[in-house]
Motif scaffolding. Sequence first.
Motif, PDB file in Angstrom:
ATOM      1  N   GLY A  19      18.707 -48.505 -55.709  1.00  0.00           N
ATOM      2  CA  GLY A  19      19.579 -49.567 -55.082  1.00  0.00           C
ATOM      3  C   GLY A  19      20.998 -49.191 -55.112  1.00  0.00           C
ATOM      4  N   ILE A  20      21.305 -48.511 -56.227  1.00  0.00           N
ATOM      5  CA  ILE A  20      22.827 -48.418 -56.360  1.00  0.00           C
ATOM      6  C   ILE A  20      23.261 -47.199 -55.463  1.00  0.00           C
ATOM      7  CG2 ILE A  20      24.225 -47.392 -57.954  1.00  0.00           C
ATOM      8  CD1 ILE A  20      23.296 -49.433 -60.051  1.00  0.00           C
ATOM      9  N   SER A  21      22.236 -46.276 -55.788  1.00  0.00           N
ATOM     10  CA  SER A  21      22.672 -45.185 -54.893  1.00  0.00           C
ATOM     11  C   SER A  21      22.505 -45.167 -53.527  1.00  0.00           C
ATOM     12  CB  SER A  21      21.708 -43.906 -55.447  1.00  0.00           C
ATOM     13  OG  SER A  21      20.679 -43.466 -54.409  1.00  0.00           O
ATOM     14  N   ALA A  22      21.581 -46.111 -53.202  1.00  0.00           N
ATOM     15  CA  ALA A  22      21.398 -46.446 -51.713  1.00  0.00           C
ATOM     16  C   ALA A  22      22.680 -46.939 -50.957  1.00  0.00           C
ATOM     17  CB  ALA A  22      20.333 -47.079 -51.429  1.00  0.00           C
ATOM     18  N   TYR A  23      23.263 -47.846 -51.791  1.00  0.00           N
ATOM     19  CA  TYR A  23      24.573 -48.519 -51.157  1.00  0.00           C
ATOM     20  C   TYR A  23      25.515 -47.769 -51.120  1.00  0.00           C
ATOM     21  CZ  TYR A  23      26.351 -52.791 -49.020  1.00  0.00           C
ATOM     22  OH  TYR A  23      26.748 -53.750 -48.328  1.00  0.00           O
ATOM     23  N   GLY A  24      26.073 -47.417 -52.328  1.00  0.00           N
ATOM     24  CA  GLY A  24      27.161 -46.251 -52.330  1.00  0.00           C
ATOM     25  C   GLY A  24      27.056 -45.096 -51.577  1.00  0.00           C
ATOM     26  N   ASN A  25      26.107 -44.368 -51.605  1.00  0.00           N
ATOM     27  CA  ASN A  25      25.918 -43.428 -50.715  1.00  0.00           C
ATOM     28  C   ASN A  25      26.024 -43.709 -49.217  1.00  0.00           C
ATOM     29  OD1 ASN A  25      25.244 -41.986 -53.090  1.00  0.00           O
ATOM     30  ND2 ASN A  25      23.268 -41.538 -52.569  1.00  0.00           N
ATOM     31  N   VAL A  64      12.525 -31.697 -51.259  1.00  0.00           N
ATOM     32  CA  VAL A  64      11.328 -31.355 -52.360  1.00  0.00           C
ATOM     33  C   VAL A  64      12.050 -30.591 -53.415  1.00  0.00           C
ATOM     34  CG1 VAL A  64       9.159 -30.241 -52.907  1.00  0.00           C
ATOM     35  CG2 VAL A  64       9.638 -31.496 -50.642  1.00  0.00           C
ATOM     36  N   PRO A  65      12.192 -31.101 -54.568  1.00  0.00           N
ATOM     37  CA  PRO A  65      11.590 -32.375 -55.189  1.00  0.00           C
ATOM     38  C   PRO A  65      12.459 -33.618 -54.281  1.00  0.00           C
ATOM     39  CG  PRO A  65      12.899 -31.534 -56.931  1.00  0.00           C
ATOM     40  CD  PRO A  65      12.717 -30.431 -55.691  1.00  0.00           C
ATOM     41  N   GLN A  66      11.908 -34.702 -54.253  1.00  0.00           N
ATOM     42  CA  GLN A  66      12.236 -35.910 -53.407  1.00  0.00           C
ATOM     43  C   GLN A  66      13.430 -36.439 -54.012  1.00  0.00           C
ATOM     44  OE1 GLN A  66       9.483 -39.099 -53.034  1.00  0.00           O
ATOM     45  NE2 GLN A  66      10.954 -40.075 -51.765  1.00  0.00           N
ATOM     46  N   GLY A  67      14.307 -36.959 -53.307  1.00  0.00           N
ATOM     47  CA  GLY A  67      15.564 -37.756 -53.574  1.00  0.00           C
ATOM     48  C   GLY A  67      16.820 -37.069 -53.231  1.00  0.00           C
ATOM     49  N   PHE A  68      17.832 -38.030 -53.237  1.00  0.00           N
ATOM     50  CA  PHE A  68      19.129 -37.715 -53.027  1.00  0.00           C
ATOM     51  C   PHE A  68      19.534 -36.895 -54.047  1.00  0.00           C
ATOM     52  CE2 PHE A  68      23.721 -38.123 -52.661  1.00  0.00           C
ATOM     53  CZ  PHE A  68      24.157 -37.942 -51.347  1.00  0.00           C
ATOM     54  N   ILE A 105      26.330 -29.982 -52.260  1.00  0.00           N
ATOM     55  CA  ILE A 105      25.547 -30.801 -51.253  1.00  0.00           C
ATOM     56  C   ILE A 105      25.328 -32.052 -51.681  1.00  0.00           C
ATOM     57  CG2 ILE A 105      23.778 -28.704 -50.513  1.00  0.00           C
ATOM     58  CD1 ILE A 105      21.671 -29.975 -52.779  1.00  0.00           C
ATOM     59  N   ALA A 106      25.093 -32.969 -51.030  1.00  0.00           N
ATOM     60  CA  ALA A 106      24.763 -34.258 -51.322  1.00  0.00           C
ATOM     61  C   ALA A 106      23.930 -34.884 -49.940  1.00  0.00           C
ATOM     62  CB  ALA A 106      26.189 -34.988 -51.089  1.00  0.00           C
ATOM     63  N   HIS A 107      22.578 -34.786 -50.084  1.00  0.00           N
ATOM     64  CA  HIS A 107      21.755 -35.368 -49.243  1.00  0.00           C
ATOM     65  C   HIS A 107      20.454 -35.619 -49.703  1.00  0.00           C
ATOM     66  CE1 HIS A 107      21.206 -30.841 -48.660  1.00  0.00           C
ATOM     67  NE2 HIS A 107      19.867 -31.128 -49.229  1.00  0.00           N
ATOM     68  N   GLY A 108      19.574 -36.402 -48.954  1.00  0.00           N
ATOM     69  CA  GLY A 108      18.034 -36.834 -49.557  1.00  0.00           C
ATOM     70  C   GLY A 108      17.131 -36.111 -48.581  1.00  0.00           C
TER      71      GLY A 108
END
Lengths: 796, 272
Positions: free
Chosen positions: A202-208, B127-131, B162-165
């Motif tokens: 949740g924290i990452s989603a909002y800030g990002n 992959v692996p999943q996530g930001f 980088i900074a992405h999901g």
Amino acid sequence: MNPGIYVRGKTAFKMYEVALSEASEAQLSEVSRKLGLGLSVQEMQAARAYFKSEGRNATDVELQTISQTWSEHCCHKTFKGKIRVGNKEINSLFKTYIAKATREINPPWCFSVFEDNAGIVKFDKGYGIAAKVETHNHPSAVEPFGGAATGVGGVIRDVLGVWADPIACTDVLGFGPLDYDYSKLPAGVKHPKYVYMGVTAGISAYGNNMGIPTVNGAIYFDDSYTGNVTVYCGCIGLLPLNKFQRNAKPNHVLLLAGGKTGRDGIHGVTFASAELTEESEEVSRPAVQIADPIEEEKLKRGIIEVRDRELASAITDLGGGGLSSAVGETAEKFGCGATVALDKVPLKYQGLAPWELYISESQERMLLAVPPENLDSVMEVFEREDVEATAIGTLTAERRLHLEYLGETVADLDMKFLFDTCESTKTAVIETPRLTEPTFAQPENLSETLMQLLSAPNIASKERVVRTYDHEVKGNTTLKPLQGKYAGPNDAVVLKPLDNSWKGLALSCGMNPNYGKIDAYWMAASAIDEAVRNNLAVGGRRIALLDNFTWGNPEKPERLGSLVSACEACYDVATAFRTPFISGKDSLYNESPLGPVTPTLLITAVGIVPDIRSTVSMDLKASGNLLYLLGETYPELGGSEYYRLKGFIGKSVPKLHATKARRTYYNLTKAMGEGIIKSCHDLSEGGLAVAAAEMAFAGGHGLELDLRPVPNKLVKRNDFLLFSESNSRFLIEVAEQDRSEFEDLIRSKACAPIGKVTKDENLRIHGLDGKVVVDAGLAELRRSWKKTLSMEAQGE
Amino acid sequence: MRREEIKVCVMRVGGTNCDAETKRAFQELGVQAEVLHVNELVKQGNLLDYNVLVFPGGFSFGDYVRSGVIFARSLSVKLGKEIDTFVDEGRPILGICNGFQILVEYGLLPGFEGTSAYPEATLTTNVPQGFKCQWIRLKNENKGKCAFTSKIPAGKVLRMPIAHGEGRFLFPVEKEQQMLQKLVDNDMMVFRYCDENGNVADGKYPTNPNGAFHDIAGICNREGTIFGLMPHPERAMYWWQQPDWTRQKQMAQYGDGKLVFESLIDHLTKKI
């Protein structure tokens, strides 16, 4: 129950009146409970007296408005009310300790403290820094993702609420142990792992999504957080001080901008001011709001333009209490009343009763006061950003809160009654828990113990979580949370907020929940020291503090007693360090079927780095350099991670010698200014050994250390010297040729070279008898530190 | 064209959030750069007053469905004609992170046969999943066509964050070898994820941070005028943005990200 006291209003829409003046005490309680007001009998009596004097029934809108305005969350009864401790009466904890410290220090660089949604300090080139930290514990317990995300959203709006452009977020989290036994989990309490995954996401989603870097934070694991997850969300903003508008007047238009209003977040504040129970899930689900960071991003753009063009006269966010708090507090602040047409509020869907839409805590909304002649321009600004903005009312000269719905009056309250009535008197008892110091033999293999400590959840690398937060967006993060190739744990982050200035901003935090189980005073003192230490370690100075309390139910005298002790420490340490508080917030009633939260004070420190080019990171730089230990080590292991590892709490909680520490800090800052400090790391959880290991494996250099020269206050065991958590200590790397200059600047008997940076990738420590007590490879240490919470460790 | 005459449009919409630092990077190099909301460009009808169009990073419209798709579709409706002209005239277009996703969704990249009606590739869940926010290394594999790497020697290793999901570049599986061949043959391959020594990741995590096919981090169109990449050159512009500057005795004034912007400006100033 006498159904006769509820009267259906004669309106075309749904509204009830309550015949309060006839109600008995029992009925008053019943009304409070039935309408979910969360008001005490005394408060209901005050309301009864008011409506009796007005000679009419109370409407549901009015009762809900009173409930929100008088809630703990909005008016901080505990912190602002009276407290009896033995024969002593404290008239407001806030005034007696927190605000008093700031008033006595009275630094010229404080621009606005405790007055608005966020504190503001001066920065550079006419800019100020706004800072605010909030808790969002209760919502995160019920719905971890949404609760944490809206916590971030809320604190960002607090910063927007002082006209500042948000430039960084912080977050400090407390969870139960991730391996908590499912069978021991009471009904209604979610498993710590689920909560941990949801909250961090949740924290990452909002800030990002909003494009605000989440730069500083911490994660703690403690049994008491199992039932009471602790979520602190902070935000730092930047504003040109000459654009800080705060001059609303009667006739100015109240403009609601941002998201639409729905049923989400009804009774959030009354929910936040009650204990969590098994039914919280069912009863309180609507109290958790729904997050939409993109809406807030657009809203932010509009607000910044309105600010720059000086089109509005006041601004506040809609947080706890929704419109009821925002409208009431704006009117109160400017000595006005207000008239609002509730039917103008844009809704997500039809069917909300007037009281619901007035107290709804739907997210991403701000309230502006706009001089009528600027209204069109402001509307244009928001339109261009695709943000809905609606004039819903005006400020009035008459000091009354007047609410209408479809032309009918639904509330008409005297402002003085609404804002002056709220007070309470509580009783506190200061208790000392009966604890003993454990006795156990020193482990034979201290290298092994060090590895275990590095893997302990409270010490282990949080890289896996930190990397899910965008800490680089905006391109101004110059000292990152994770240092270099091996992602070492920097003590603070440094931002470079202005393109035309080398001045930096150092952000750090301090929290020692485990100490709170032994002594709340020393817990609080240690938290302040840790936050300050972390800030100094990277080159921060001129430090301002934010205090955030997470406590149990203050109606219980011993819980309140420990809160009083912690506040005393806040005053004592802040004045000794000359670090003022600029903003703060409390979250009380953190109790669940598993018991109360451990008393937790989060201190956030905002420091200034005069020139970012002199920033110091924590990784060892070059072999041959000296490593100094600054600060004295006492046999203080009570509440330490070492004792926790051994299954004890203990009693010898770290104390703080604040006056002595301040002199040391002053000299350390001078040495930093001379640029002779190659690396610096504060000693906290896990003490000397953990800090040394972190510096070594972060820098890829070894260390050969000796415990004999350590400034030692009666510590006789190697393990205690290695793992004691005494406050006010640093490890400092200095080049051989700067030795005498450094020692001249530090001028402290409590500072000694304890070893050297070596070429071989090993941490070797000699004990009090000269024999090697720790000998471990850096790769192995690094692996121990990374494996607990990381999925990448296996691949290393 | 003289450097100071170059006008860069940094286009934003709700959810764009890397516009300010992208503008700053261009301005640092002495060109004119402005951030414009798409609503503003539609109202003024002035997109063609600019020489360069940039889609910066962010989460346009929240990216709640496929990243970049909503912005790409709404853009083609609102400014499709101007974009067509922009492309036809060979005016450079840059997409960073979310901007890259937008260019792919729009059909501008890879653009084997010009702008495609449907996306020919995708940037999907890591992959692996996530930001993930991390500094990585890139190898320049372009042989000279790409306007944005004209000053970067082939084979040079660059460092950027980088900074992405959702950065996993993929072609349709059944066509991936064939499309890869086209990409290489037409010199449309630009950046690939690699290690410190310039060895490409060969799919290995974490050197390849998102599982991208063939370690692809950035590609350009046939003409070399449209370029998209997942890493953020604007966050690797100055020395003080580098992750290890506190370890260095002496830092170069700029980071590797500058090379991307500088290459483009060089390309434009050489044009008559």
